[in-house]
Design a protein around this motif. Sequence first.
Motif, PDB file in Angstrom:
ATOM      1  N   LEU A  38       0.840  -1.194   0.000  1.00 36.19           N
ATOM      2  CA  LEU A  38       0.000   0.000   0.000  1.00 36.19           C
ATOM      3  C   LEU A  38       0.876   1.246   0.000  1.00 36.19           C
ATOM      4  O   LEU A  38       1.837   1.334   0.780  1.00 36.19           O
ATOM      5  N   THR A  39       0.558   2.197  -0.850  1.00 38.91           N
ATOM      6  CA  THR A  39       1.410   3.376  -1.001  1.00 38.91           C
ATOM      7  C   THR A  39       0.784   4.655  -0.443  1.00 38.91           C
ATOM      8  O   THR A  39       1.444   5.688  -0.386  1.00 38.91           O
ATOM      9  N   THR A  40      -0.496   4.592  -0.052  1.00 45.06           N
ATOM     10  CA  THR A  40      -1.133   5.706   0.645  1.00 45.06           C
ATOM     11  C   THR A  40      -1.844   5.142   1.857  1.00 45.06           C
ATOM     12  O   THR A  40      -2.805   4.376   1.729  1.00 45.06           O
ATOM     13  N   ILE A  41      -1.338   5.503   3.037  1.00 45.18           N
ATOM     14  CA  ILE A  41      -1.856   4.938   4.286  1.00 45.18           C
ATOM     15  C   ILE A  41      -2.167   6.096   5.234  1.00 45.18           C
ATOM     16  O   ILE A  41      -1.261   6.763   5.728  1.00 45.18           O
ATOM     17  N   GLU A  42      -3.444   6.341   5.459  1.00 40.58           N
ATOM     18  CA  GLU A  42      -3.846   7.442   6.335  1.00 40.58           C
ATOM     19  C   GLU A  42      -3.527   7.058   7.776  1.00 40.58           C
ATOM     20  O   GLU A  42      -4.137   6.151   8.336  1.00 40.58           O
ATOM     21  N   GLY A  52      -0.879  -3.013  -6.996  1.00 36.78           N
ATOM     22  CA  GLY A  52       0.423  -3.106  -6.355  1.00 36.78           C
ATOM     23  C   GLY A  52       0.369  -3.713  -4.972  1.00 36.78           C
ATOM     24  O   GLY A  52       1.375  -3.741  -4.253  1.00 36.78           O
ATOM     25  N   VAL A  53      -0.790  -4.232  -4.579  1.00 38.51           N
ATOM     26  CA  VAL A  53      -0.982  -4.769  -3.230  1.00 38.51           C
ATOM     27  C   VAL A  53      -0.849  -6.290  -3.240  1.00 38.51           C
ATOM     28  O   VAL A  53      -1.435  -6.961  -4.102  1.00 38.51           O
ATOM     29  N   ASP A  54      -0.098  -6.802  -2.304  1.00 49.26           N
ATOM     30  CA  ASP A  54       0.062  -8.243  -2.125  1.00 49.26           C
ATOM     31  C   ASP A  54      -1.079  -8.730  -1.233  1.00 49.26           C
ATOM     32  O   ASP A  54      -1.084  -8.484  -0.019  1.00 49.26           O
ATOM     33  N   LEU A  55      -2.063  -9.402  -1.821  1.00 46.94           N
ATOM     34  CA  LEU A  55      -3.256  -9.799  -1.086  1.00 46.94           C
ATOM     35  C   LEU A  55      -2.928 -10.756   0.051  1.00 46.94           C
ATOM     36  O   LEU A  55      -3.534 -10.685   1.125  1.00 46.94           O
ATOM     37  N   ASP A  56      -1.974 -11.644  -0.155  1.00 50.73           N
ATOM     38  CA  ASP A  56      -1.619 -12.607   0.876  1.00 50.73           C
ATOM     39  C   ASP A  56      -1.057 -11.903   2.114  1.00 50.73           C
ATOM     40  O   ASP A  56      -1.456 -12.185   3.246  1.00 50.73           O
ATOM     41  N   LYS A  57      -0.136 -10.960   1.906  1.00 50.03           N
ATOM     42  CA  LYS A  57       0.431 -10.213   3.030  1.00 50.03           C
ATOM     43  C   LYS A  57      -0.634  -9.356   3.706  1.00 50.03           C
ATOM     44  O   LYS A  57      -0.639  -9.208   4.936  1.00 50.03           O
ATOM     45  N   LEU A  58      -1.517  -8.790   2.906  1.00 49.89           N
ATOM     46  CA  LEU A  58      -2.571  -7.953   3.471  1.00 49.89           C
ATOM     47  C   LEU A  58      -3.515  -8.776   4.336  1.00 49.89           C
ATOM     48  O   LEU A  58      -3.895  -8.352   5.442  1.00 49.89           O
TER      49      LEU A  58
END
Length: 313
Positions: free
Chosen positions: A56-60, A282-288
């Motif tokens: 994730l490249t934008t994390i509030e 660009g998100v790795d679903l497994d890691k998420l």
Amino acid sequence: MTARDLGLPVRVPGDDLPAAVTVWEVGPRDGLQNETAVVPVAVKLEFLDRLADAGLTTIEATSFVHPKWVPQLADAEELLAGLSKRDGVRYPVLVPNERGLDRALAAGVRHIAIFASATETFASRNLNRTLDSQMEMFDPVVSRAVAEGMDVRGYVSMCFGDPWEGAVDPAAVVSVGQRLLDMGCSQLSLGDTIGVATAGQVAALLSAFAAAGTAMSALAVHFHDTYGQALANTLAALRHGVTTVDSSAGGLGGCPYAESATGNLATEDLVWLLDGLGVDTGVDLDKLADTSAWLAGELGRPSPSRVVRALRG
């Protein structure tokens, strides 16, 4: 064969969809602000780090709202001081007023968000302001922030339905949104705060913004899943050219000022949809999924995300 066996969705590219979507992760702020118990800073920092590691490249990250109103985020300065920022990752914070902006500047924040209402009643209940006087509050915040080289996002809440006023006229939302853009906001996030929107409403609102001359690149969508419509509404927005979607890891969050608001669209559910349509995040679903399963353990309850439950059980 189960989702756990598959691991990832089968990709079948969809028509009339963007090649890539920016996932604006709101879990650390919009999610954790709704917890009944305060989450330790160490857990929050690990959460932020895991989210960045998942791509994730934008994390509030947090909010500078007064601790009296959101005690769960009273540790904003401590959190930001301990945050190990990564290259290529933005960590926006919510700023309600000039005092919040002062705190953000002192903390070295470069990306902020303000939170406006599309309806009079919610402006009164959430901000103790009218629709016009909320703009008087935001104007010096945005102008000062822009002068300092900050990027400012504008949230617009109650874009589709208000628990006190009912259905919201798209023209009212466009009016508020255009004032924020004219003020200097680089992007609007259109919020379905109580989760009542339908795909037709989403299309109508985006068409109204387009008719007013607003580029779809200046718009993002923020859906709650109260009636199970968040993914359908997202798909409608993507087909209208929106390329930024807000979501919350594990489906955390709601709105502390609107009791009928349930959880945000889960980031895992969003990424499963987009992966299946061949849209790059660009998100790795497994890691998420690992991250949200871990956080659910820290919070002591199962994750609301259907994908997390399917993949991690």
